[in-house]
Write a protein that holds these residues in place. Structure first.
Motif, PDB file in Angstrom:
ATOM      1  N   UNK A  11       2.089   1.651   4.593  1.00 31.03           N
ATOM      2  CA  UNK A  11       1.306   1.034   5.656  1.00 31.03           C
ATOM      3  C   UNK A  11       0.038   1.833   5.935  1.00 31.03           C
ATOM      4  N   UNK A  12       0.183   3.149   6.109  1.00 31.59           N
ATOM      5  CA  UNK A  12      -0.968   3.993   6.420  1.00 31.59           C
ATOM      6  C   UNK A  12      -1.989   3.966   5.290  1.00 31.59           C
ATOM      7  N   UNK A  13      -1.506   4.092   4.049  1.00 33.84           N
ATOM      8  CA  UNK A  13      -2.431   4.087   2.918  1.00 33.84           C
ATOM      9  C   UNK A  13      -3.071   2.711   2.732  1.00 33.84           C
ATOM     10  N   UNK A  14      -2.300   1.670   2.940  1.00 29.69           N
ATOM     11  CA  UNK A  14      -2.858   0.324   2.806  1.00 29.69           C
ATOM     12  C   UNK A  14      -3.969   0.053   3.791  1.00 29.69           C
ATOM     13  N   UNK A  15      -3.780   0.460   5.044  1.00 27.63           N
ATOM     14  CA  UNK A  15      -4.826   0.268   6.059  1.00 27.63           C
ATOM     15  C   UNK A  15      -6.073   1.073   5.707  1.00 27.63           C
ATOM     16  N   UNK A  68       1.060  -3.187   1.255  1.00 29.51           N
ATOM     17  CA  UNK A  68       1.491  -3.831   2.497  1.00 29.51           C
ATOM     18  C   UNK A  68       2.521  -4.928   2.255  1.00 29.51           C
ATOM     19  N   UNK A  69       2.363  -5.670   1.157  1.00 30.42           N
ATOM     20  CA  UNK A  69       3.275  -6.794   0.907  1.00 30.42           C
ATOM     21  C   UNK A  69       4.552  -6.368   0.200  1.00 30.42           C
ATOM     22  N   UNK A  70       4.462  -5.383  -0.682  1.00 31.34           N
ATOM     23  CA  UNK A  70       5.645  -4.933  -1.437  1.00 31.34           C
ATOM     24  C   UNK A  70       5.720  -3.415  -1.395  1.00 31.34           C
ATOM     25  N   UNK A  71       6.001  -2.844  -0.227  1.00 30.02           N
ATOM     26  CA  UNK A  71       5.945  -1.385  -0.054  1.00 30.02           C
ATOM     27  C   UNK A  71       6.968  -0.614  -0.879  1.00 30.02           C
ATOM     28  N   UNK A  72       8.050  -1.258  -1.302  1.00 35.18           N
ATOM     29  CA  UNK A  72       9.059  -0.536  -2.086  1.00 35.18           C
ATOM     30  C   UNK A  72       8.826  -0.659  -3.586  1.00 35.18           C
ATOM     31  N   UNK A  73       7.759  -1.379  -3.963  1.00 32.84           N
ATOM     32  CA  UNK A  73       7.417  -1.491  -5.383  1.00 32.84           C
ATOM     33  C   UNK A  73       6.617  -0.267  -5.793  1.00 32.84           C
ATOM     34  N   UNK A  74       6.951   0.297  -6.942  1.00 36.23           N
ATOM     35  CA  UNK A  74       6.336   1.560  -7.359  1.00 36.23           C
ATOM     36  C   UNK A  74       4.905   1.361  -7.834  1.00 36.23           C
ATOM     37  N   UNK A  75       4.603   0.221  -8.439  1.00 34.97           N
ATOM     38  CA  UNK A  75       3.301   0.034  -9.081  1.00 34.97           C
ATOM     39  C   UNK A  75       2.129   0.247  -8.118  1.00 34.97           C
ATOM     40  N   UNK A  76       2.088  -0.393  -6.922  1.00 32.81           N
ATOM     41  CA  UNK A  76       0.956  -0.154  -6.017  1.00 32.81           C
ATOM     42  C   UNK A  76       0.845   1.300  -5.579  1.00 32.81           C
ATOM     43  N   UNK A  77       1.976   1.954  -5.361  1.00 31.77           N
ATOM     44  CA  UNK A  77       1.950   3.351  -4.935  1.00 31.77           C
ATOM     45  C   UNK A  77       1.389   4.239  -6.029  1.00 31.77           C
ATOM     46  N   UNK A  78       1.818   4.003  -7.284  1.00 33.34           N
ATOM     47  CA  UNK A  78       1.291   4.786  -8.403  1.00 33.34           C
ATOM     48  C   UNK A  78      -0.208   4.535  -8.568  1.00 33.34           C
ATOM     49  N   UNK A  79      -0.597   3.272  -8.429  1.00 33.76           N
ATOM     50  CA  UNK A  79      -2.019   2.938  -8.533  1.00 33.76           C
ATOM     51  C   UNK A  79      -2.829   3.620  -7.429  1.00 33.76           C
ATOM     52  N   UNK A  80      -2.268   3.672  -6.224  1.00 32.34           N
ATOM     53  CA  UNK A  80      -2.959   4.354  -5.132  1.00 32.34           C
ATOM     54  C   UNK A  80      -3.111   5.842  -5.388  1.00 32.34           C
ATOM     55  N   UNK A  81      -2.050   6.450  -5.940  1.00 29.38           N
ATOM     56  CA  UNK A  81      -2.125   7.874  -6.279  1.00 29.38           C
ATOM     57  C   UNK A  81      -3.181   8.117  -7.343  1.00 29.38           C
ATOM     58  N   UNK A  82      -3.182   7.270  -8.385  1.00 33.11           N
ATOM     59  CA  UNK A  82      -4.176   7.421  -9.451  1.00 33.11           C
ATOM     60  C   UNK A  82      -5.591   7.231  -8.913  1.00 33.11           C
ATOM     61  N   UNK A 132       5.345   6.352  -3.179  1.00 32.56           N
ATOM     62  CA  UNK A 132       6.205   6.203  -4.362  1.00 32.56           C
ATOM     63  C   UNK A 132       7.676   6.377  -3.982  1.00 32.56           C
ATOM     64  N   UNK A 133       7.914   7.247  -3.003  1.00 33.38           N
ATOM     65  CA  UNK A 133       9.293   7.532  -2.603  1.00 33.38           C
ATOM     66  C   UNK A 133       9.826   6.574  -1.547  1.00 33.38           C
ATOM     67  N   UNK A 134       9.044   5.571  -1.151  1.00 31.41           N
ATOM     68  CA  UNK A 134       9.493   4.627  -0.123  1.00 31.41           C
ATOM     69  C   UNK A 134      10.673   3.805  -0.643  1.00 31.41           C
ATOM     70  N   UNK A 135      11.705   3.702   0.189  1.00 27.17           N
ATOM     71  CA  UNK A 135      12.914   2.959  -0.177  1.00 27.17           C
ATOM     72  C   UNK A 135      13.205   1.818   0.784  1.00 27.17           C
ATOM     73  N   UNK A 136      12.379   1.710   1.802  1.00 28.78           N
ATOM     74  CA  UNK A 136      12.583   0.662   2.794  1.00 28.78           C
ATOM     75  C   UNK A 136      11.223   0.158   3.245  1.00 28.78           C
ATOM     76  N   UNK A 137      11.141  -1.121   3.573  1.00 30.05           N
ATOM     77  CA  UNK A 137       9.875  -1.707   3.989  1.00 30.05           C
ATOM     78  C   UNK A 137       9.387  -1.072   5.284  1.00 30.05           C
ATOM     79  N   UNK A 138       8.071  -0.935   5.402  1.00 28.71           N
ATOM     80  CA  UNK A 138       7.501  -0.268   6.565  1.00 28.71           C
ATOM     81  C   UNK A 138       7.790  -1.027   7.853  1.00 28.71           C
ATOM     82  N   UNK A 139       7.849  -2.364   7.781  1.00 36.09           N
ATOM     83  CA  UNK A 139       8.133  -3.125   9.003  1.00 36.09           C
ATOM     84  C   UNK A 139       9.569  -2.922   9.486  1.00 36.09           C
TER      85      UNK A 139
END
Length: 296
Positions: A11-15, A68-82, A132-139
């Motif tokens: 959530x924080x990174x998405x905003x 924001x839409x799929x917080x437990x999916x690894x792909x957006x998190x990895x892309x954000x890190x990259x 990347x380590x998120x296991x539960x949706x932010x909401x």
């Protein structure tokens, strides 16, 4: 607490990525901003630099949507890190090759690369790593721990505002204005803080200097402070009524607090001392003098 942070990281990174991406992707001033970045030097084309900046903004928005839409999916998190790692590398290259170039971090930030730019890019890297380590949706986490979630997001937002130069008008500028109102302007110096050069500049704009200038034959020789006055010593030649000329020391004394800004019309005392007899020379320098200039 650690799991709460990792689950709220998307959530924080998405905003953050939305805030930085919208302006770059759709802003009207992107071309002008791109012209000041190191991208122009690398691509040797302002239009290409603009396209790269807009593409970066679109990429940020796509990654933000995924976080924001799929917080437990690894792909957006990895892309954000990259993306964050790429930002750090870009800033490092710009800092080394063109330190005067614009950061290009946001649509409104036209300032050069600074430590704040690196901190913000580092926060993107950290946010992606936590996401990347998120296991539960932010909401879900926000619903379970509303108070803790609000505190975490507030602290994160405050940190991002602090490292964002384009948001200084929201907090830093009002804070500086308040400090000046409470403690006074930092350039309103005490006597010891006003440099001698400022006193000389003030003196040379005064009527006292204009009236005494026919006698003065040198630049500043010496200076000192005593009894609340600053003394400026010059050498000169005084023509006597009998037609002779005698060497004299010309002393100007003025308030050591005064500057052109604080006292444009200072009170200046002028004293002539005969160099041979060490006696005061009784002469009225204003006799026959018609002032044509203002005091300062």
């Amino acid at each position: 607490m650690a799991s709460l942070i990792t689950n709220l990281a998307p959530l924080a990174l998405g905003v953050l990525l939305i805030a930085t991406g919208v302006g770059k992707a759709f802003g009207r001033q992107v071309a002008r901003q791109a012209a000041g970045t190191v991208l122009v030097r690398v691509l040797n084309d302002g239009r290409r630099a603009t396209l790269v900046l807009r593409a970066t903004g679109v990429a940020e928005l796509v990654i933000a949507a995924g976080l924001l839409a799929a917080p437990t999916t690894v792909v957006p998190a990895v892309a954000g890190t990259a993306l964050g790692v790429g930002f750090v590398g870009y800033l490092g290259y710009a800092r080394v090759t063109a330190p005067e170039s614009s950061c290009g971090c946001t649509a409104r930030d036209n300032g050069p690369v600074s430590w704040r730019s690196f901190v913000r890019a580092g926060l993107v890297v950290a946010g992606g790593a936590f996401a990347i380590a998120a296991r539960s949706a932010w909401w879900t986490q926000a619903d379970r721990h509303p108070v803790t979630a609000v505190v975490f997001l507030a602290v994160t937002a405050a940190l991002l505002v602090a490292v964002s130069r384009d948001l200084d008008h929201l907090w830093l500028t009002p804070l500086r204005k308040a400090r000046i109102k409470v403690f006074g302007h930092p350039l309103t110096a005490a006597a010891a803080d006003v440099p001698v050069a400022a006193s000389v500049q003030l003196l040379e704009r005064s009527l006292a200097w204009t009236a005494a200038s026919p006698v003065v034959r040198s630049g500043l020789i010496d200076h000192w402070e005593a009894d609340g006055w600053r003394f400026l010593q010059y050498s000169g030649v005084h023509e006597t009524p009998q037609g002779g000329a005698r060497p004299v020391t010309v002393l100007f004394s003025l308030d050591p607090h005064d500057t052109i800004d604080t006292a444009p019309s200072p009170a200046v005392r002028v004293t002539l001392i005969d160099d041979i007899s060490d006696e005061l020379v009784d002469v009225d320098l204003t006799e026959g003098f018609v002032p044509t200039l203002p005091m300062a």
